[in-house]
Design a protein around this motif. Sequence first.
Motif, mmCIF file in Angstrom:
data_model
loop_
_atom_site.group_PDB
_atom_site.id
_atom_site.type_symbol
_atom_site.label_atom_id
_atom_site.label_comp_id
_atom_site.label_asym_id
_atom_site.label_seq_id
_atom_site.Cartn_x
_atom_site.Cartn_y
_atom_site.Cartn_z
ATOM 1 N N HIS A 155 -12.508 -12.712 -4.802
ATOM 2 C CA HIS A 155 -11.142 -12.537 -5.289
ATOM 3 C C HIS A 155 -10.624 -11.115 -5.152
ATOM 4 C CE1 HIS A 155 -10.976 -16.600 -6.794
ATOM 5 N NE2 HIS A 155 -12.228 -16.439 -7.164
ATOM 6 N N ASP A 156 -11.302 -10.314 -4.336
ATOM 7 C CA ASP A 156 -10.786 -8.975 -4.105
ATOM 8 C C ASP A 156 -9.844 -9.044 -2.905
ATOM 9 O OD1 ASP A 156 -10.243 -6.366 -3.563
ATOM 10 O OD2 ASP A 156 -12.315 -5.664 -3.701
ATOM 11 N N ALA A 157 -8.600 -9.382 -3.191
ATOM 12 C CA ALA A 157 -7.624 -9.609 -2.125
ATOM 13 C C ALA A 157 -7.433 -8.375 -1.247
ATOM 14 C CB ALA A 157 -6.283 -10.042 -2.719
ATOM 15 N N ARG A 158 -7.516 -7.190 -1.864
ATOM 16 C CA ARG A 158 -7.311 -5.964 -1.086
ATOM 17 C C ARG A 158 -8.367 -5.844 -0.002
ATOM 18 N NH1 ARG A 158 -7.036 -6.944 -6.208
ATOM 19 N NH2 ARG A 158 -8.632 -5.427 -6.775
ATOM 20 N N ALA A 159 -9.613 -6.083 -0.380
ATOM 21 C CA ALA A 159 -10.701 -5.976 0.589
ATOM 22 C C ALA A 159 -10.517 -6.991 1.719
ATOM 23 C CB ALA A 159 -12.041 -6.176 -0.111
ATOM 24 N N HIS A 160 -10.088 -8.178 1.366
ATOM 25 C CA HIS A 160 -9.871 -9.183 2.406
ATOM 26 C C HIS A 160 -8.745 -8.770 3.343
ATOM 27 C CE1 HIS A 160 -12.360 -11.877 -0.120
ATOM 28 N NE2 HIS A 160 -12.623 -12.450 1.033
ATOM 29 N N LYS A 161 -7.727 -8.181 2.783
ATOM 30 C CA LYS A 161 -6.615 -7.737 3.629
ATOM 31 C C LYS A 161 -7.058 -6.662 4.612
ATOM 32 C CE LYS A 161 -2.878 -8.753 0.378
ATOM 33 N NZ LYS A 161 -1.841 -8.195 -0.522
ATOM 34 N N ARG A 162 -7.860 -5.719 4.129
ATOM 35 C CA ARG A 162 -8.313 -4.658 5.034
ATOM 36 C C ARG A 162 -9.143 -5.255 6.172
ATOM 37 N NH1 ARG A 162 -9.088 -2.039 -0.031
ATOM 38 N NH2 ARG A 162 -11.364 -2.244 0.087
ATOM 39 N N CYS A 163 -9.929 -6.227 5.799
ATOM 40 C CA CYS A 163 -10.738 -6.933 6.774
ATOM 41 C C CYS A 163 -9.843 -7.594 7.835
ATOM 42 C CB CYS A 163 -11.507 -7.997 6.008
ATOM 43 S SG CYS A 163 -13.085 -8.379 6.690
ATOM 44 N N ARG A 164 -8.785 -8.233 7.351
ATOM 45 C CA ARG A 164 -7.859 -8.903 8.260
ATOM 46 C C ARG A 164 -7.189 -7.876 9.177
ATOM 47 N NH1 ARG A 164 -5.378 -11.827 4.425
ATOM 48 N NH2 ARG A 164 -3.288 -10.948 4.554
ATOM 49 N N GLY A 165 -6.888 -6.721 8.597
ATOM 50 C CA GLY A 165 -6.260 -5.669 9.390
ATOM 51 C C GLY A 165 -7.142 -5.229 10.552
ATOM 52 N N VAL A 166 -8.427 -5.132 10.285
ATOM 53 C CA VAL A 166 -9.359 -4.758 11.350
ATOM 54 C C VAL A 166 -9.303 -5.799 12.473
ATOM 55 C CG1 VAL A 166 -11.795 -4.476 11.944
ATOM 56 C CG2 VAL A 166 -10.913 -3.460 9.830
ATOM 57 N N ALA A 167 -9.337 -7.063 12.072
ATOM 58 C CA ALA A 167 -9.300 -8.142 13.065
ATOM 59 C C ALA A 167 -8.017 -8.074 13.888
ATOM 60 C CB ALA A 167 -9.429 -9.492 12.369
ATOM 61 N N GLN A 168 -6.906 -7.816 13.215
ATOM 62 C CA GLN A 168 -5.617 -7.719 13.916
ATOM 63 C C GLN A 168 -5.642 -6.633 14.989
ATOM 64 O OE1 GLN A 168 -2.320 -7.046 11.326
ATOM 65 N NE2 GLN A 168 -2.457 -9.076 10.340
ATOM 66 N N ALA A 169 -6.185 -5.478 14.614
ATOM 67 C CA ALA A 169 -6.195 -4.357 15.558
ATOM 68 C C ALA A 169 -7.068 -4.684 16.768
ATOM 69 C CB ALA A 169 -6.681 -3.089 14.860
ATOM 70 N N LEU A 170 -8.183 -5.336 16.518
ATOM 71 C CA LEU A 170 -9.060 -5.687 17.632
ATOM 72 C C LEU A 170 -8.359 -6.682 18.553
ATOM 73 C CD1 LEU A 170 -12.667 -5.969 16.165
ATOM 74 C CD2 LEU A 170 -11.365 -3.980 16.919
ATOM 75 N N ALA A 171 -7.716 -7.656 17.934
ATOM 76 C CA ALA A 171 -6.999 -8.660 18.724
ATOM 77 C C ALA A 171 -5.925 -7.990 19.573
ATOM 78 C CB ALA A 171 -6.392 -9.710 17.798
ATOM 79 N N ALA A 172 -5.195 -7.077 18.967
ATOM 80 C CA ALA A 172 -4.118 -6.385 19.669
ATOM 81 C C ALA A 172 -4.667 -5.586 20.857
ATOM 82 C CB ALA A 172 -3.380 -5.460 18.699
ATOM 83 N N ALA A 173 -5.925 -5.150 20.737
ATOM 84 C CA ALA A 173 -6.539 -4.377 21.820
ATOM 85 C C ALA A 173 -7.253 -5.283 22.816
ATOM 86 C CB ALA A 173 -7.516 -3.358 21.229
ATOM 87 N N GLY A 174 -7.086 -6.577 22.606
ATOM 88 C CA GLY A 174 -7.696 -7.514 23.529
ATOM 89 C C GLY A 174 -9.190 -7.694 23.327
ATOM 90 N N LEU A 175 -9.643 -7.314 22.168
ATOM 91 C CA LEU A 175 -11.067 -7.481 21.874
ATOM 92 C C LEU A 175 -11.261 -8.705 20.982
ATOM 93 C CD1 LEU A 175 -11.671 -3.712 21.158
ATOM 94 C CD2 LEU A 175 -12.412 -4.981 23.194
ATOM 95 N N GLY A 176 -12.487 -9.121 20.813
ATOM 96 C CA GLY A 176 -12.760 -10.310 20.009
ATOM 97 C C GLY A 176 -12.790 -10.016 18.522
#
Lengths: 351, 351
Positions: free
Chosen positions: B201-222
């Motif tokens: 239930h630590d929504a902030r931590a999950h969001k940061r995690c999602r942010g990492v995924a977004q940046a990787l996706a944007a860079a064409g990485l998995g």
Amino acid sequence: MGQGAGGGPQPRGGATLAQVAARVGVSLNTVSRAIRAPHTLRPELLGRIAAALDELNYVPNRIAGSLAGTRSALVGVVVSSLFHSEFAAVVEALQTGLLARDFQVMLGHSHYDPAREAGAVRALLGWRPAAMALVGIDHHRDVSRMLGEAGIPVVQMWDVGGEAIDSAVGMDHVAIGRAQAEHLLARGYRHVAVVGSLRPHDARAHKRCRGVAQALAAAGLGEPALATSAEPGDPDLGGRLVAELLARHPEVDGIACNSDAVAYGVLRALRARGRRVPDDVGVVGFGDAEASACLVPALTSVRPPRAAIGRLTAEIILARLEGAGPRQLEVAWDILVRDSTARGSTVSAPI
Amino acid sequence: MGQGAGGGPQPRGGATLAQVAARVGVSLNTVSRAIRAPHTLRPELLGRIAAALDELNYVPNRIAGSLAGTRSALVGVVVSSLFHSEFAAVVEALQTGLLARDFQVMLGHSHYDPAREAGAVRALLGWRPAAMALVGIDHHRDVSRMLGEAGIPVVQMWDVGGEAIDSAVGMDHVAIGRAQAEHLLARGYRHVAVVGSLRPHDARAHKRCRGVAQALAAAGLGEPALATSAEPGDPDLGGRLVAELLARHPEVDGIACNSDAVAYGVLRALRARGRRVPDDVGVVGFGDAEASACLVPALTSVRPPRAAIGRLTAEIILARLEGAGPRQLEVAWDILVRDSTARGSTVSAPI
DNA sequence: TTGAAAGCGTTACCAA
DNA sequence: TTGGTAACGCTTTCAA
């Protein structure tokens, strides 16, 4: 999204006992007893009351309860500072112990200043707490007077050895200072210095300092070199103080720090100056902060039993409230030996 | 030394307004006004009352005042935890801002558990606070309901982006996660992983995690490799998680940590495994803890504006209490770049 | 097993 | 400029 611009929200403050009573068709204090002594009601009525309580989302008004009752459900706690988290774990354990008995903790800060401490005590006393806990054993006389006159249990935490107002749970800080120095001497360091924040009214820090001097004297050595400041103890301070210290006393080879945060800066500054730790200089901290085992080299430090102090304080308060007498406890602490004082041998912290 | 063994101390609870009034020979509420509106009394009387107040050591009973007055002088604050001191500085700044206007802070803990958060909110609401502040923007529906029904200003701190109950002051944690990853990518790290405590239930931590995924996706990485746990984030956890991570994904060369404490353990474990930081692996933390600049290598980290969040929360609460409308603020944060991500070049933290 | 009534120490309002 | 009095919402006798 709130109640729109303009006027602030209207505090509605929930249902009252009287409203619940009206709803069920019983008297106000029958509902009160349904909450505080359910077994004195017949089950059927109890069920109806419980339903109404739930429907109306009744939240007991503790303010009214405190005013009417024999004592409030508050405990006032004054710490030097939360910021450097020295006492966060103490407060957390204390709060946990008290919450289990439905006491709420109210926090005040002294900022290591006797006048502000007196202000915090006065402010807290205004809420008519059932008991008080505070850091330190030596206080402004106004503080002792106010607390004495309040006629409530008072637990002084962290330190022992002074004249307790009522009860105390703490450590012998002179002995801690001695142990810091003795540890350095045992590892073969000979020129021991004290580095760190030494605020005028931080009696614990002064005691640790005195302890270091005692140990050196006992070993037939002279006074410790001192590099202290009234500023808050952080890594930058440690760095500045050790630079100044080495300029004055290049022979220093053992450093007892007043906090781990300061020690971090000391290690960094020594590294920048090419002094090897632990080979050239040994460093011991106080407080065993979370990062200490992860530094390079890992920092040897004194570990205070923070949770135990908080827990015992809660126990004493609760016992005292039940009529038990005051108690003065000294708690044990230990030195976690890590690489920063591992001269000659290799002491490795677990990975 | 207390009041002797046996019976606990008798709460005496100081003089009352009525006693002071009797002493001076005026009515109770003249004394009340001497305190709250001194200018409405003639100076001579005021002097005599002041003297009596002082003689009797009168301390206003805030419990009675709160019950009788229009609103209480309490503000309830719920944080996830004080222990890991993530929020200590926020609370300290908040308290400072509120104390200046004579509001007392009452603290509750959620322990990152929605049920306990609801319990803490309910307990605090029992004291009929004038306002509430809590960490996080996504809450158990009971929490939102209780807070909504209370009809008082509510400030949600630390996070933004959800549906605010009333007001909010926080950071965009998705953006923070993105920035962590983008920083690693900019430094040439290609295989980015997320390591740290990820409580359900630590929504902030999950969001940061999602942010990492977004940046990787944007860079064409998995997708980023994940090594997380529901345990509290401390160095030992970081060490264990990174060991597990490298076993599964030996190619990882960039690690975004969910807290600095976890990063400390990550650095230690990498060192123990012979992975060089920043040459082989880059590490970025979150929170900029006190020790981060003293580690070897010094840790790159995201620095949240803790004091600003606390200060702004206090300001919003006070303004709201004066009738101003709700506000939602996003505050800026920055990345402190240090050695742990200084691949190729040398970035040195100041000594 | 339930109810009535008297506080608790203030603030707030209205009258003097 | 001052005093009287009614709340505030509960706990605590005491009586029914």
